[in-house]
Design a protein around this motif. Sequence first.
Motif, PDB file in Angstrom:
ATOM      1  N   VAL A 295      26.481  23.159  31.415  1.00 31.87           N
ATOM      2  CA  VAL A 295      27.925  23.293  31.231  1.00 31.87           C
ATOM      3  C   VAL A 295      28.554  21.904  31.278  1.00 31.87           C
ATOM      4  O   VAL A 295      28.104  21.036  32.019  1.00 31.87           O
ATOM      5  N   ILE A 296      29.570  21.689  30.448  1.00 31.59           N
ATOM      6  CA  ILE A 296      30.298  20.419  30.411  1.00 31.59           C
ATOM      7  C   ILE A 296      31.784  20.725  30.544  1.00 31.59           C
ATOM      8  O   ILE A 296      32.292  21.623  29.864  1.00 31.59           O
TER       9      ILE A 296
ATOM     10  N   ASP B  83      44.792  23.130  36.366  1.00 38.14           N
ATOM     11  CA  ASP B  83      44.440  24.544  36.246  1.00 38.14           C
ATOM     12  C   ASP B  83      45.130  25.121  35.027  1.00 38.14           C
ATOM     13  O   ASP B  83      46.353  25.001  34.914  1.00 38.14           O
ATOM     14  N   PRO B  84      44.430  25.666  34.071  1.00 35.87           N
ATOM     15  CA  PRO B  84      42.998  25.951  34.013  1.00 35.87           C
ATOM     16  C   PRO B  84      42.188  24.762  33.494  1.00 35.87           C
ATOM     17  O   PRO B  84      42.750  23.722  33.166  1.00 35.87           O
ATOM     18  N   LEU B  85      40.875  24.971  33.395  1.00 32.49           N
ATOM     19  CA  LEU B  85      40.011  23.954  32.817  1.00 32.49           C
ATOM     20  C   LEU B  85      39.200  24.558  31.676  1.00 32.49           C
ATOM     21  O   LEU B  85      38.933  25.754  31.669  1.00 32.49           O
ATOM     22  N   GLU B  86      38.888  23.719  30.711  1.00 28.90           N
ATOM     23  CA  GLU B  86      38.108  24.161  29.556  1.00 28.90           C
ATOM     24  C   GLU B  86      36.698  23.613  29.694  1.00 28.90           C
ATOM     25  O   GLU B  86      36.501  22.425  29.939  1.00 28.90           O
ATOM     26  N   ILE B  87      35.725  24.500  29.541  1.00 34.39           N
ATOM     27  CA  ILE B  87      34.326  24.087  29.629  1.00 34.39           C
ATOM     28  C   ILE B  87      33.627  24.397  28.312  1.00 34.39           C
ATOM     29  O   ILE B  87      34.100  25.217  27.519  1.00 34.39           O
ATOM     30  N   TYR B  88      32.518  23.714  28.085  1.00 39.80           N
ATOM     31  CA  TYR B  88      31.678  23.957  26.921  1.00 39.80           C
ATOM     32  C   TYR B  88      30.358  24.498  27.444  1.00 39.80           C
ATOM     33  O   TYR B  88      29.696  23.862  28.259  1.00 39.80           O
ATOM     34  N   ILE B  89      30.019  25.699  27.000  1.00 41.65           N
ATOM     35  CA  ILE B  89      28.804  26.369  27.453  1.00 41.65           C
ATOM     36  C   ILE B  89      28.260  27.223  26.321  1.00 41.65           C
ATOM     37  O   ILE B  89      29.017  27.882  25.622  1.00 41.65           O
TER      38      ILE B  89
END
Length: 81
Positions: A41-42, A51-57
Amino acid sequence: MSQITLDKLPIGQEGIIQNVGGEGILRRRLLDMGLTPRTRVIVRKRAPLGDPLEIYIRRYELTLRASEASKITVIVEAEEA
């Protein structure tokens, strides 16, 4: 290697999910979204107040509340000098 929660992972940093906490429906929802152990996950972005946060998965972007991300433990590998 060190362990931290996903909400503390800096922008651009990569980690490997170690554990998905939470209880009941929240935990099931996180797992259903692909947040499973041993997945990379990045953290891509954070909202101005964090808040919020965006992740790349798993080749897609996912937005999580910081309270949800705090239930996920990740391993961060030390960068080579």
